[in-house]
Design a protein around this motif. Structure first.
Motif, short mmCIF file in Angstrom:
data_model
loop_
_atom_site.label_atom_id
_atom_site.label_comp_id
_atom_site.label_asym_id
_atom_site.label_seq_id
_atom_site.Cartn_x
_atom_site.Cartn_y
_atom_site.Cartn_z
N VAL A 78 45.44 39.19 27.95
CA VAL A 78 44.08 38.59 28.44
C VAL A 78 42.96 39.14 27.72
CG1 VAL A 78 42.46 38.58 30.57
CG2 VAL A 78 45.07 38.73 30.90
N GLU A 79 43.02 40.19 27.12
CA GLU A 79 41.77 40.78 26.04
C GLU A 79 40.63 41.40 26.81
OE1 GLU A 79 43.69 41.12 23.63
OE2 GLU A 79 44.96 39.47 23.60
N THR A 80 39.87 40.56 27.50
CA THR A 80 38.71 40.77 28.29
C THR A 80 38.76 40.10 29.48
OG1 THR A 80 36.43 41.09 28.13
CG2 THR A 80 37.52 39.31 26.63
N GLY A 81 38.06 40.61 30.51
CA GLY A 81 37.66 39.87 31.70
C GLY A 81 36.28 39.07 31.71
N ASP A 82 35.78 39.16 30.41
CA ASP A 82 34.42 38.45 30.27
C ASP A 82 34.88 37.08 29.67
OD1 ASP A 82 31.95 37.41 29.25
OD2 ASP A 82 31.03 39.38 28.77
N GLU A 83 34.80 36.03 30.70
CA GLU A 83 35.11 35.00 30.45
C GLU A 83 34.53 34.31 28.93
OE1 GLU A 83 36.70 31.23 32.87
OE2 GLU A 83 34.54 31.58 33.02
N ASP A 112 56.55 40.14 38.53
CA ASP A 112 55.28 41.09 38.28
C ASP A 112 54.78 40.70 37.21
OD1 ASP A 112 55.94 42.87 40.66
OD2 ASP A 112 57.36 44.01 39.23
N ALA A 113 53.27 40.80 37.34
CA ALA A 113 52.38 40.52 36.08
C ALA A 113 51.82 41.91 35.84
CB ALA A 113 51.20 39.41 36.71
N SER A 114 51.79 41.86 34.45
CA SER A 114 51.02 43.01 34.05
C SER A 114 50.07 42.28 32.77
CB SER A 114 52.08 44.03 33.08
OG SER A 114 52.89 44.63 34.20
N LEU A 115 48.75 42.94 33.02
CA LEU A 115 47.83 42.41 32.14
C LEU A 115 47.63 43.38 31.03
CD1 LEU A 115 45.21 41.17 34.73
CD2 LEU A 115 47.00 39.86 34.02
N LEU A 116 47.48 42.78 29.81
CA LEU A 116 47.10 43.45 28.48
C LEU A 116 45.70 43.06 28.22
CD1 LEU A 116 50.39 42.85 26.43
CD2 LEU A 116 49.93 44.79 28.05
N MET A 117 44.83 44.26 28.03
CA MET A 117 43.31 44.23 28.04
C MET A 117 42.75 45.15 27.02
SD MET A 117 42.41 43.17 31.85
CE MET A 117 41.01 42.07 31.50
N MET A 118 41.68 44.84 26.35
CA MET A 118 41.02 45.80 25.54
C MET A 118 39.45 45.83 26.17
SD MET A 118 42.47 44.42 22.00
CE MET A 118 44.30 44.39 21.63
N ILE A 119 38.84 47.25 25.52
CA ILE A 119 37.56 47.37 25.88
C ILE A 119 36.97 47.66 24.49
CG2 ILE A 119 35.96 49.06 26.72
CD1 ILE A 119 37.31 49.00 29.39
N GLY A 120 35.72 47.36 24.22
CA GLY A 120 35.22 47.75 22.93
C GLY A 120 34.87 46.39 21.92
N LYS A 131 32.98 42.70 34.91
CA LYS A 131 33.73 41.16 34.96
C LYS A 131 35.36 41.50 34.62
CE LYS A 131 29.85 38.44 33.45
NZ LYS A 131 29.30 37.56 32.38
N THR A 132 35.69 42.52 33.82
CA THR A 132 36.84 42.70 33.46
C THR A 132 37.69 43.43 34.87
OG1 THR A 132 36.76 42.89 31.22
CG2 THR A 132 38.50 44.37 32.29
N SER A 138 41.39 40.39 41.16
CA SER A 138 41.67 39.05 41.71
C SER A 138 43.04 38.54 41.38
CB SER A 138 40.54 38.08 41.03
OG SER A 138 40.77 37.87 39.65
N CYS A 139 43.70 39.24 40.35
CA CYS A 139 45.12 38.92 39.70
C CYS A 139 46.14 40.08 40.39
CB CYS A 139 45.00 39.28 38.38
SG CYS A 139 44.14 37.73 37.38
#
Length: 230
Positions: A78-83, A112-120, A131-132, A138-139
């Motif tokens: 997903v990388e970021t929740g900021d669309e 099962d859903a696992s989200l891969l995200m980053m900050i920075g 937003k992230t 929501s997911c």
């Protein structure tokens, strides 16, 4: 056919009982994925498996077939929740609706859903982190992998960061647990604090050990965001 033969060898010889496909776009070729699932079913091979892919590469019909063939979990980048940041700066072409709909498909099929995200990310703000957190809630994921972006050698991302003078050259961590990319909108201290607050939200969504409820965790993050606006 060769993959199915390998599965049989692994399972029949007690090498493993579960398989994790380390391919970041396992469903890039949807037909190939469906053919593999059909072959697993035709050969009546029973095992649990997990894979990685993008939200926009998981049609509902494919998800159902994957579940029938033994898929129990999928890591989604997903990388970021900021669309806006994801679409305009990271150029992923995957909007929030697609991510949420895909997670809904997975839940309905027992995957099962696992989200891969980053900050920075450059241009990311405190509001981006809020937003992230909202997207994560929501997911309803089973887990969330949250790290800092790493500009690996040989990538266009590293070249871009070097050209903009945003790469911390003195220290080159590659584990994702330390900020490496400078940002005009957030300091490294803010990135670390924001990561901690988002992880607090993740703990309430994904963990059985509830340190405090999700609403409180989100309110704490929101208060931190509002401090930046004063």
């Amino acid at each position: 056919e060769s993959l199915v033969s390998e599965f049989k060898h692994i399972l029949n010889n007690g090498i493993a009982q579960k398989i994790f496909f380390r391919d970041p776009v396992f469903t890039l070729d949807v037909k190939r994925t469906e053919d593999l699932c059909k072959e697993i079913l035709r050969e009546n091979i029973r095992f649990k498996w997990w894979c990685e892919t993008r939200a926009d590469l998981l049609p509902e019909s494919t998800v159902k077939l994957m579940a029938e063939a033994g898929c129990v979990g999928i890591n989604i980048g997903v990388e970021t929740g900021d669309e806006e940041l994801r679409l305009n700066r990271l150029k992923s072409n995957v909007d929030n609706q697609c991510i949420q709909q895909t997670c809904s498909y997975l839940h309905d099929c027992g995957i099962d859903a696992s989200l891969l995200m980053m900050i920075g990310w450059p241009g990311e703000t405190r509001l981006s982190l809020f937003k992230t957190a909202e997207l994560i809630i929501s997911c309803h994921p089973r887990s969330v992998g949250l790290v800092f972006p790493t500009a690996y050698f040989g990538t266009s991302f590293r070249e871009d960061m070097e050209a903009q003078g945003l790469l911390l050259i003195d220290e080159f961590p590659t584990d994702g647990f330390h900020p490496q990319i400078k940002s005009p909108t957030m300091t490294f201290a803010e990135m670390r604090e924001g990561k901690f607050l988002v992880e607090s939200v993740i703990n309430t969504v994904c963990s059985d050990e509830k340190y405090f409820n999700t609403t409180q965790a989100l309110d704490n993050l929101k208060s931190w965001v509002n401090q930046d606006n004063k």
